[in-house]
Design an enzyme around this catalytic site. Structure first.
Site, short mmCIF file in Angstrom:
data_model
loop_
_atom_site.label_atom_id
_atom_site.label_comp_id
_atom_site.label_asym_id
_atom_site.label_seq_id
_atom_site.Cartn_x
_atom_site.Cartn_y
_atom_site.Cartn_z
N GLU A 169 -2.16 -44.28 15.34
CA GLU A 169 -1.86 -42.80 16.44
C GLU A 169 -0.68 -43.50 17.81
O GLU A 169 -0.30 -42.60 18.04
CB GLU A 169 -3.09 -42.43 16.67
CG GLU A 169 -4.07 -42.25 15.77
CD GLU A 169 -3.41 -40.96 14.74
OE1 GLU A 169 -2.66 -40.41 15.30
OE2 GLU A 169 -3.86 -40.60 13.75
N HIS A 172 2.79 -42.94 16.66
CA HIS A 172 3.07 -41.57 16.93
C HIS A 172 3.51 -41.27 18.29
O HIS A 172 4.61 -40.79 18.66
CB HIS A 172 2.20 -40.48 16.51
CG HIS A 172 1.90 -40.24 15.18
ND1 HIS A 172 3.04 -40.14 14.28
CD2 HIS A 172 0.76 -40.42 14.11
CE1 HIS A 172 2.53 -40.03 13.05
NE2 HIS A 172 1.34 -40.19 13.21
N HIS A 178 5.82 -40.22 10.36
CA HIS A 178 5.28 -40.87 9.00
C HIS A 178 6.43 -41.39 8.17
O HIS A 178 7.42 -40.81 8.07
CB HIS A 178 4.25 -40.06 8.36
CG HIS A 178 3.07 -39.66 8.85
ND1 HIS A 178 2.57 -38.43 8.85
CD2 HIS A 178 2.04 -40.55 9.33
CE1 HIS A 178 1.15 -38.34 9.52
NE2 HIS A 178 1.06 -39.78 9.55
#
Length: 857
Positions: A169, A172, A178
């Site tokens: 996370e 991100h 991804h």
């Protein structure tokens, strides 16, 4: 004939073993909870936020949330391609909600420590930073991609409170999507659509290179950002993602244990960890600088001597781009023929300007980006960070098309000197409205500036002369376009004598420019004092026997600028268009192509307009010059900031269309100019193959796919119908053979140069492409850049700074053959003064002849 029973049993056993091996490829051990395997990134049942690919938070306006939920096709943003999507100073400020226990906090600390041990990214507890992440159990496991501005949530719930998933996370939030959504993923994996529910198919889409920047890294099965191979599976015993190649030893698809080597490479490249310093921050004339540390993340401050006003950023910090935020400030006299008024809005006030409450909307003070995507600036102009403020028109509901917002200045008085207005504007949005500026004298608004249409994401400068008046005000008026993508902004407003502002304009403008009109008008401004406008055109003009048939350099796809002479135009009607303002001082060469074909052709004129001076006629042609494009070069020596104006005068009839294209303004005299921008569509542009024994075979020029399937490009990069240059490695070319392509001779400049080109390295046998710097005065050959191996079947761009050596030089492209499937190609090569990755010089705009005092109009 029947096969032996023993052989049949052996085949049966072998089939069983192979099936077991195939099953083991996707049956892997992952985190368990209450005896069940968990899939934290699926966020099953979470509906409190809009998620893409299971755990990516989409920041959408409220009026779009219902639409996205219904369509389930969220729009992805280009966080990793965007400077404003990465974290400033390579540092992520964070807060952790107090409800986590010590074990969970330990996992978070270990996750952050791995980033800090292996990359230059740092996580620091937040103090007063405006942009930060807040880690909290917000239902599921999710994060936005990249820095969004302000507080942004990273949700870490009990299903994902282990180190590896926390790192996923945080990746991100650093700016990564991804791995399975890469544009080239279909070369490496197969998506098993039959095992994916219809409502989850969007989670497995791949995206183009416009959406995702792979940073030149190979596909990474072992990335901490890769899906597990049965994520979102209908049947967990079967895969949703199947590798097309055996996984490398020790690699587990979907691992959540540690950063892979390629993850580390990509973080360090995205955050430019190799850049450690910015160039000298400079000291403004009549000013001082506080701070001499030019390392990344360090700050310098500026102030002016007594009697001068600082215009621009009073503090700049060194970004990981290797450049400073904001713009280099200028110290202007506080009083010279009249009061100097400067407003950068950074104190959160309007500096004495007032809203006009007789309009429909107000100008809004704001910092960071505007709330709506794909419109408005990312940050203010002065500071270039979230600390600075600007004013803008918010064009979202309840604002509607045609609504106006007006801002009225204090009263100004200038006696015995010409007064000028300079300001920066941002007009980014597909449905952009109009920005008007008026000079209010005796209660009457006199139009001084008007601009419409989308002008891109950058800030641009406008500057023009005001009419003589002992007392006047200025009015900024924003007129909303047809949708919410109409936010326009203004910053850094300066009113003062034109003599003073010439220093500011020279400091904020480029010396040169180039425009081929293939994308837009390059920030050129249509005059409001003429009769009609110049028009962008592709192919031939609409009238027979006048105008060009097509663009002079790219007949299939190129665009040029022309005047349409058909009705309602009449004899003598004028159309004027002006370049952005450029820095004065020193010789310049103006080059352009023109086309004047028609039996009643009018006149084309070119003017140089300097700040506060009368227009100077540089060149003119009249009459029919045939159905041909002609190239013209004009020497000029502007002493102060200047613009070039092209004026078309319509002839006696509709057979009077005239056109211009490929306008270049370069430093130096025209006799010294050499072509360093080349698409190879017409010829080699002066680039030549080296002679033996410096190489062993030659580069070739082509406008079709290379001869050997499975290698080389199928078309050029520029238009897909033009030419490129490449090495053909089949036939008699032996592996290890070298081909060298040499540029024309270049005169060095203290600022250095930026070399930009597109390359294509596709094929099993691709060896090496290098860029060499050859000093012509005994400095020898130095390698600037090199790349080896297959990089996929698409064009990639590279930008390379060529630092000054105080010697004339040449650039050499060196390609080494690796085998028959080893073709290497390049296209669209440009060499321009100045280092790469510096901010583009600001574009200036205004009405026709804005520097010319036009009393009584």
């Amino acid at each position: 004939m029947h096969e032996p029973v023993a052989d049949s049993r052996m085949k049966t056993h072998l089939t069983t073993i192979l099936a077991l091996i195939a099953t083991l490829e996707y049956v892997q051990t992952f985190p368990m909870k209450n005896g069940r395997e968990i899939y934290p990134e699926e966020n099953a049942g979470i509906d409190s936020v809009i998620l893409a690919e299971g755990d990516i938070v989409l920041d959408l306006p409220n009026d779009m949330i219902g639409m996205v939920r219904k369509r389930r096709q969220p729009k992805r943003r280009n966080a990793v391609r965007d400077l404003y999507g990465t974290w400033l100073n390579r540092t992520v400020p964070y807060e952790i909600q107090s409800s986590y226990d010590e074990n969970q906090r330990r996992e978070m600390r270990m996750a952050m420590e791995e980033f800090e041990q292996k990359t230059c990214v740092r996580f620091r507890p937040r103090t007063i930073e405006p942009d930060y992440i807040r880690i909290l159990p917000d239902g599921g496991c999710s994060s936005s991609v990249g820095r969004k501005g302000g507080k942004q949530k990273v949700s870490i719930d009990s299903n994902c409170d282990n180190k590896g998933t926390i790192m996923h996370e945080l990746m991100h939030s650093l700016g990564f999507w991804h791995e399975h959504s890469r544009p080239d993923r279909d070369h490496y994996i197969t998506i098993m659509w039959d095992n994916i529910a219809k409502e989850h198919e969007d989670n497995f889409k791949s995206y183009s290179s416009d959406d995702i920047d792979t940073l030149g890294a190979p596909y990474d099965y072992g990335s901490i950002m890769h899906y597990r191979n049965n994520t979102f599976a209908l049947d967990r015993s079967k895969p949703t993602i199947l590798s097309k190649f055996p996984l490398p030893r020790g690699v587990v698809m979907g691992q959540r244990e540690h950063l892979s080597a390629i993850d580390i490479f990509k973080i360090n490249r995205l955050y430019r960890c190799n850049i450690t310093h910015c160039p000298d921050a400079g000291i403004p004339k009549n000013g001082v600088r506080v701070g001499d540390d030019f390392k990344v993340s360090k700050t310098v401050k500026y102030k002016c001597q007594s009697g001068y006003t600082l215009v621009g950023s009073n503090a700049r910090y060194c970004m990981d781009l290797g450049d400073w935020t904001g713009n280099f400030p200028v110290c202007l006299p506080s009083y010279k023929g009249g009061y100097l008024h400067y407003c950068n809005l950074d104190q959160g006030t309007l500096c004495g300007w007032k809203q006009d409450y007789t309009d429909e909307q107000n100008w809004t003070l704001h910092n960071r980006s505007t709330p709506s995507d794909s419109t408005g600036p990312k940050a203010d102009h002065t500071m270039g960070t979230s600390e600075g403020y600007y004013i803008y028109l918010e064009s979202s509901t309840p604002c509607k098309e045609g609504d106006r917002a007006r801002l009225i200045s204090p009263t100004f008085s200038f006696l015995g000197t010409k007064a000028c207005l300079a300001f920066h504007y941002n007009m980014y949005g597909k449905t952009m409205g109009t920005l008007n500026v008026y000079q209010r004298v005796g209660g009457k608004n006199v139009p001084k500036f008007s601009l419409s249409d989308n002008h891109g994401t950058s800030w641009h400068m406008a500057v023009f002369v005001l009419d003589d008046s002992s007392s006047f005000q200025l009015v900024f008026e924003a007129v909303a376009g047809s949708s919410f993508k109409s936010d326009m902004a203004v910053d850094d407003i300066v009113v003062g004598s034109c003599d003073s502002l010439s220093t500011l304009v020279n400091a904020a403008t480029p010396e040169t420019m180039s425009c081929d009109f293939n994308s837009d008008t390059c920030g050129w401004i249509q005059s409001k004092d003429d009769v009609f406008d110049w028009t962008l055109e592709k192919d031939s003009t609409s009238t027979f026997n006048t105008g060009p048939d097509c663009d002079p350099t790219d007949c299939a796809n190129g665009t040029y600028l022309y005047t349409e002479a058909s009705s309602p135009r009449k004899s003598g009607d004028t159309a004027r268009i002006a370049t952005p303002v450029l820095k004065g001082g020193g010789p310049r060469c103006l080059s352009f192509s023109y086309h004047m074909f028609g039996s009643s052709m009018g006149t084309l004129r070119v003017y140089n307009v300097e700040l506060g001076a009368e227009p100077q006629l540089l060149w003119q042609r009249s009459g029919d010059h045939g159905n041909l494009w002609h190239r013209e070069q004009i020497d000029l020596v502007p002493k102060s900031p200047f613009q070039i104006v092209f004026e078309g005068v319509r002839g006696a009839s509709w057979r009077s269309d005239m056109a211009i294209d490929n306008v270049d303004i370069t430093n130096g005299e025209c006799a010294d100019m050499v072509q360093f921008n080349c698409k190879f569509d017409t010829d080699w542009c002066g680039w030549t193959n080296a002679q033996s024994p410096l190489d062993t075979f030659d580069w070739e020029r082509s406008n079709h796919s290379t001869w050997t399937p499975g290698t080389g490009p199928t078309a050029d990069h520029t238009t897909s119908t033009g030419f490129f240059v490449y090495i053909e490695t089949s036939g008699p070319v032996a592996p290890g053979s070298v081909a060298r392509l040499v540029s024309p001779r270049m005169t060095d400049e203290s600022s250095g140069f930026c070399l930009e080109f597109w390359y294509h390295m596709y094929g099993r046998d691709v060896r090496t492409l290098s860029v060499l710097h050859y000093s012509l005065e005994g400095g020898g050959i130095v390698s600037l850049w090199s790349l080896t191996g297959d990089k996929g079947n698409w064009w990639r761009r590279h930008r390379q700074t060529v630092t000054s050596t105080e010697q004339d030089f040449q650039i050499v492209f060196e390609a080494v053959a690796g085998g028959s499937l080893g073709d290497i190609a390049i296209d669209d090569v440009s060499i321009t003064p100045g280092a790469c990755y510096s901010f583009d010089a600001q574009v200036l705009s205004r009405r026709h002849f804005p520097f010319l005092q036009r009393s009584g109009r």
